[in-house]
Design an enzyme around this catalytic site. Structure first.
Site, mmCIF file in Angstrom:
data_model
loop_
_atom_site.group_PDB
_atom_site.id
_atom_site.type_symbol
_atom_site.label_atom_id
_atom_site.label_comp_id
_atom_site.label_asym_id
_atom_site.label_seq_id
_atom_site.Cartn_x
_atom_site.Cartn_y
_atom_site.Cartn_z
ATOM 1 N N GLU A 172 0.813 -1.217 0.000
ATOM 2 C CA GLU A 172 0.000 0.000 0.000
ATOM 3 C C GLU A 172 0.843 1.262 0.000
ATOM 4 O O GLU A 172 0.447 2.266 -0.583
ATOM 5 C CB GLU A 172 -0.947 -0.011 1.210
ATOM 6 C CG GLU A 172 -2.021 -1.090 1.062
ATOM 7 C CD GLU A 172 -2.915 -1.236 2.281
ATOM 8 O OE1 GLU A 172 -2.645 -0.588 3.315
ATOM 9 O OE2 GLU A 172 -3.871 -2.017 2.185
ATOM 10 N N HIS A 177 9.428 -1.288 2.510
ATOM 11 C CA HIS A 177 9.398 -1.422 3.974
ATOM 12 C C HIS A 177 9.263 -2.878 4.351
ATOM 13 O O HIS A 177 8.605 -3.652 3.667
ATOM 14 C CB HIS A 177 8.269 -0.594 4.587
ATOM 15 C CG HIS A 177 6.916 -0.885 3.997
ATOM 16 N ND1 HIS A 177 6.509 -0.340 2.805
ATOM 17 C CD2 HIS A 177 5.904 -1.669 4.419
ATOM 18 C CE1 HIS A 177 5.290 -0.770 2.513
ATOM 19 N NE2 HIS A 177 4.901 -1.588 3.477
ATOM 20 N N HIS A 231 7.944 -5.299 7.368
ATOM 21 C CA HIS A 231 7.201 -5.420 8.622
ATOM 22 C C HIS A 231 7.936 -6.428 9.516
ATOM 23 O O HIS A 231 8.328 -7.502 9.040
ATOM 24 C CB HIS A 231 5.798 -5.972 8.376
ATOM 25 C CG HIS A 231 4.916 -5.136 7.503
ATOM 26 N ND1 HIS A 231 3.875 -4.379 8.004
ATOM 27 C CD2 HIS A 231 4.898 -4.956 6.157
ATOM 28 C CE1 HIS A 231 3.257 -3.772 7.003
ATOM 29 N NE2 HIS A 231 3.856 -4.104 5.867
#
Ligand code: 5GP
Ligand code: ZN
Length: 119
Positions: free
Chosen positions: A94, A99, A101
């Site tokens: 999104e 990135h 997690h």
């Protein structure tokens, strides 16, 4: 990159608790945590996704993985953790700034791929 949320966090223009930082990467809590420990690790430099990395990015990618255990343990998930890197439309990405997690306990994270589109 203009209008990139994670570039703005890296630059300090949007607030975030910096739980780990070095010259190339930054880690901060996810704004909508899915588990008791839910940290995002980003390269400070704008890289769109894992589908956009160059050979010169390999040291930064390696460091993102190499610091994951320390971050998870510092945040309270000493017994293990999971890393997830959603990539592109099929991967459900999104925010279009690479990135990773880190999700963790204290309880087990649960089965893989539990999150469904729209949940
Ligand atoms: P993706 O689905 O792209 O892998 O995950 C993007 C993540 O970024 C989501 O888990 C979302 O909660 C988180 N996120 C989006 N905007 C912000 C923000 O402004 N601050 C923080 N800390 N996390 C954000
Ligand atoms: Zn960015």
């Amino acid at each position: 990159m203009d209008n990139c949320i994670f570039c703005k966090i890296a630059a300090g223009e949007i607030p975030a608790v910096r739980v780990y930082e070095d010259e190339d990467i930054l880690a901060f809590p996810d704004i909508q945590p899915q588990r008791p420990v839910h940290i995002l690790v980003i390269p400070k430099r704008h890289i769109v996704s894992l589908a956009h990395v160059a050979a010169t990015d390999e040291p930064i990618l390696g460091r993102m993985l190499a610091v994951a255990h320390r971050i998870a343990a510092d945040q309270g998930s000493q017994g293990g953790f999971r890393v997830i890197v959603n990539t592109g439309e099929i991967g459900g990405q999104e925010v279009m700034h690479l990135h990773m997690h880190i999700v963790g306990g204290p309880d087990p994270v649960g089965p893989m791929l539990k999150r469904r589109i729209g949940e």
